[in-house]
Structure formats: C-alpha cells, structure tokens
Design a protein around this motif. Structure first.
Motif, PDB file in Angstrom:
ATOM      1  N   ALA A 272       0.809  -1.229   0.000  1.00 52.95           N
ATOM      2  CA  ALA A 272       0.000   0.000   0.000  1.00 52.95           C
ATOM      3  C   ALA A 272       0.841   1.278   0.000  1.00 52.95           C
ATOM      4  CB  ALA A 272      -0.937  -0.003   1.205  1.00 52.95           C
ATOM      5  N   ILE A 273       2.056   1.213   0.521  1.00 53.08           N
ATOM      6  CA  ILE A 273       2.894   2.409   0.613  1.00 53.08           C
ATOM      7  C   ILE A 273       4.193   2.289  -0.188  1.00 53.08           C
ATOM      8  CG2 ILE A 273       1.941   3.139   2.836  1.00 53.08           C
ATOM      9  CD1 ILE A 273       4.472   1.934   4.146  1.00 53.08           C
ATOM     10  N   ARG A 274       4.269   1.280  -1.027  1.00 56.24           N
ATOM     11  CA  ARG A 274       5.527   1.000  -1.744  1.00 56.24           C
ATOM     12  C   ARG A 274       6.015   2.194  -2.564  1.00 56.24           C
ATOM     13  NH1 ARG A 274       5.297  -4.454  -4.239  1.00 56.24           N
ATOM     14  NH2 ARG A 274       5.691  -5.004  -2.079  1.00 56.24           N
ATOM     15  N   ARG A 275       5.128   2.859  -3.262  1.00 54.85           N
ATOM     16  CA  ARG A 275       5.557   3.997  -4.100  1.00 54.85           C
ATOM     17  C   ARG A 275       6.159   5.099  -3.219  1.00 54.85           C
ATOM     18  NH1 ARG A 275       3.883   5.166  -9.396  1.00 54.85           N
ATOM     19  NH2 ARG A 275       2.275   3.589  -9.104  1.00 54.85           N
ATOM     20  N   ALA A 276       5.511   5.435  -2.119  1.00 58.05           N
ATOM     21  CA  ALA A 276       6.021   6.477  -1.221  1.00 58.05           C
ATOM     22  C   ALA A 276       7.355   6.063  -0.603  1.00 58.05           C
ATOM     23  CB  ALA A 276       4.999   6.777  -0.125  1.00 58.05           C
ATOM     24  N   VAL A 277       7.463   4.806  -0.219  1.00 63.30           N
ATOM     25  CA  VAL A 277       8.705   4.319   0.383  1.00 63.30           C
ATOM     26  C   VAL A 277       9.828   4.298  -0.654  1.00 63.30           C
ATOM     27  CG1 VAL A 277       9.819   2.332   1.473  1.00 63.30           C
ATOM     28  CG2 VAL A 277       7.520   3.016   2.179  1.00 63.30           C
ATOM     29  N   THR A 278       9.492   3.976  -1.885  1.00 60.40           N
ATOM     30  CA  THR A 278      10.503   4.007  -2.946  1.00 60.40           C
ATOM     31  C   THR A 278      11.036   5.426  -3.122  1.00 60.40           C
ATOM     32  OG1 THR A 278       9.398   2.165  -4.050  1.00 60.40           O
ATOM     33  CG2 THR A 278      10.994   3.400  -5.341  1.00 60.40           C
ATOM     34  N   TRP A 279      10.137   6.406  -3.102  1.00 61.81           N
ATOM     35  CA  TRP A 279      10.570   7.803  -3.153  1.00 61.81           C
ATOM     36  C   TRP A 279      11.461   8.138  -1.960  1.00 61.81           C
ATOM     37  CZ3 TRP A 279      10.981  11.113  -6.886  1.00 61.81           C
ATOM     38  CH2 TRP A 279      10.144  11.023  -7.998  1.00 61.81           C
ATOM     39  N   ALA A 280      11.080   7.669  -0.779  1.00 59.68           N
ATOM     40  CA  ALA A 280      11.876   7.941   0.427  1.00 59.68           C
ATOM     41  C   ALA A 280      13.265   7.313   0.316  1.00 59.68           C
ATOM     42  CB  ALA A 280      11.150   7.418   1.665  1.00 59.68           C
ATOM     43  N   LEU A 281      13.344   6.088  -0.211  1.00 68.41           N
ATOM     44  CA  LEU A 281      14.648   5.444  -0.420  1.00 68.41           C
ATOM     45  C   LEU A 281      15.490   6.226  -1.421  1.00 68.41           C
ATOM     46  CD1 LEU A 281      13.675   1.670  -0.505  1.00 68.41           C
ATOM     47  CD2 LEU A 281      15.408   2.687   0.993  1.00 68.41           C
ATOM     48  N   LEU A 282      14.848   6.699  -2.479  1.00 67.94           N
ATOM     49  CA  LEU A 282      15.562   7.479  -3.490  1.00 67.94           C
ATOM     50  C   LEU A 282      16.102   8.776  -2.885  1.00 67.94           C
ATOM     51  CD1 LEU A 282      16.423   7.955  -6.432  1.00 67.94           C
ATOM     52  CD2 LEU A 282      14.127   8.879  -6.851  1.00 67.94           C
ATOM     53  N   VAL A 283      15.280   9.473  -2.134  1.00 68.63           N
ATOM     54  CA  VAL A 283      15.713  10.716  -1.486  1.00 68.63           C
ATOM     55  C   VAL A 283      16.829  10.430  -0.478  1.00 68.63           C
ATOM     56  CG1 VAL A 283      14.971  12.555   0.100  1.00 68.63           C
ATOM     57  CG2 VAL A 283      13.553  11.948  -1.875  1.00 68.63           C
ATOM     58  N   TRP A 284      16.675   9.366   0.304  1.00 68.01           N
ATOM     59  CA  TRP A 284      17.687   8.989   1.294  1.00 68.01           C
ATOM     60  C   TRP A 284      19.034   8.720   0.618  1.00 68.01           C
ATOM     61  CZ3 TRP A 284      18.977   9.629   5.992  1.00 68.01           C
ATOM     62  CH2 TRP A 284      19.835   8.764   6.658  1.00 68.01           C
ATOM     63  N   ALA A 285      19.021   8.008  -0.498  1.00 68.93           N
ATOM     64  CA  ALA A 285      20.263   7.709  -1.214  1.00 68.93           C
ATOM     65  C   ALA A 285      20.897   8.988  -1.777  1.00 68.93           C
ATOM     66  CB  ALA A 285      19.999   6.703  -2.329  1.00 68.93           C
ATOM     67  N   TRP A 286      20.061   9.889  -2.322  1.00 72.69           N
ATOM     68  CA  TRP A 286      20.590  11.147  -2.843  1.00 72.69           C
ATOM     69  C   TRP A 286      21.174  12.008  -1.720  1.00 72.69           C
ATOM     70  CZ3 TRP A 286      22.396  12.524  -7.234  1.00 72.69           C
ATOM     71  CH2 TRP A 286      21.905  11.968  -8.406  1.00 72.69           C
ATOM     72  N   ILE A 287      20.507  12.038  -0.566  1.00 70.79           N
ATOM     73  CA  ILE A 287      21.039  12.793   0.578  1.00 70.79           C
ATOM     74  C   ILE A 287      22.406  12.242   0.977  1.00 70.79           C
ATOM     75  CG2 ILE A 287      20.740  13.200   3.067  1.00 70.79           C
ATOM     76  CD1 ILE A 287      17.706  13.462   2.478  1.00 70.79           C
TER      77      ILE A 287
END
Length: 140
Positions: A60-75
């Motif tokens: 249910a939250i996979r898309r949002a978590v994927t965005w969070a992982l992407l942002v975390w990696a960029w940070i």
C-alpha cells in the motif's frame, strides 16, 4: 508487473539497500574516530535504511517508500560529496587526507545502486497502470 519481475525488484531493493548501508558503515567505522555500530552516526542511518527497506514490502505504501529510499540515497550521496569540500562552515575532523577522500568516494559510489534501482522502479511503476497488482500473488 509480473511475478518474476516483482521478485527481481525485491532482491534489487534489498541488495542495493544493503550496498548503500555498507558504504556508509565502512566510511563511519574506518574514517570516523571511535565509531561502532551503536554510535549515533552509524545506528541512526542503519535504522532509517533498514526501516525503509522493510517498509518497501508493504504494498500500500511502496511507491512512497521508494521515493523515500531514493531521497535517502541522494542525501547520502550529496552529503558524502559536500562534506569533503573545503568549506569554512565544515569541521575538518578527521584530517582531509587521500584515505579520507577514498572513503568518501566509496560512500558516495555505494549509494548509486540504490538510486538506480529506485529510479527504475518508479519509472516502471509509472508505465504500468497497476504496478502492485501482480504483487498480490507474491505477498500471499
């Protein structure tokens, strides 16, 4: 996404998350004085990475978590680069040596697989009108 594709994504997220974490861990242990797994500089990013990878499996939250992982990696990538620049506002502990730069290079490079995997998953999910529909068979 078909069932084998969902499994490949799961493996890709786990492996790229582990690689990103390992780069951060190696940098902290080898390059920061007095660090261990329980130090705040290591345990907090470990917890964040672990929680995000685990939450990726919640459909249910996979898309949002994927965005969070992407942002975390960029940070992590940008932080690893900026923190070695000779800026007056940054402390220079440890000393800015070739070894220090090598560990920052390792740290930054290990973030790239997570950036690639999450970016590609988001791109594929955008193409598939129901990217999570095939996951029902895997999640059961």
């Amino acid at each position: 996404m078909d069932r084998p594709s969902v499994r490949r994504w799961a493996v890709a997220v786990i492996v790229s998350g582990a690689v990103a974490w390992f780069g951060m861990y190696m940098h902290n242990i080898a390059d920061l004085p007095g660090q261990d797994l329980l130090s705040v500089e290591t345990s907090l990013p470990t917890l964040i990475t672990f929680v995000l990878v685990v939450l990726w499996f919640v459909r249910a939250i996979r898309r949002a978590v994927t965005w969070a992982l992407l942002v975390w990696a960029w940070i992590s990538l940008i932080g690893g680069i900026i923190s070695v620049l000779p800026l007056g506002i940054l402390p220079f502990e440890p000393a800015q040596t070739p070894m220090h730069y090598a560990f920052h290079t390792l740290y930054a490079a290990t973030q790239v697989p997570l950036i690639v995997v999450t970016s590609r998953w988001l791109r594929d999910a955008r193409r598939d009108p129901q990217p999570e529909a095939a996951t029902d068979a895997v999640d059961q």
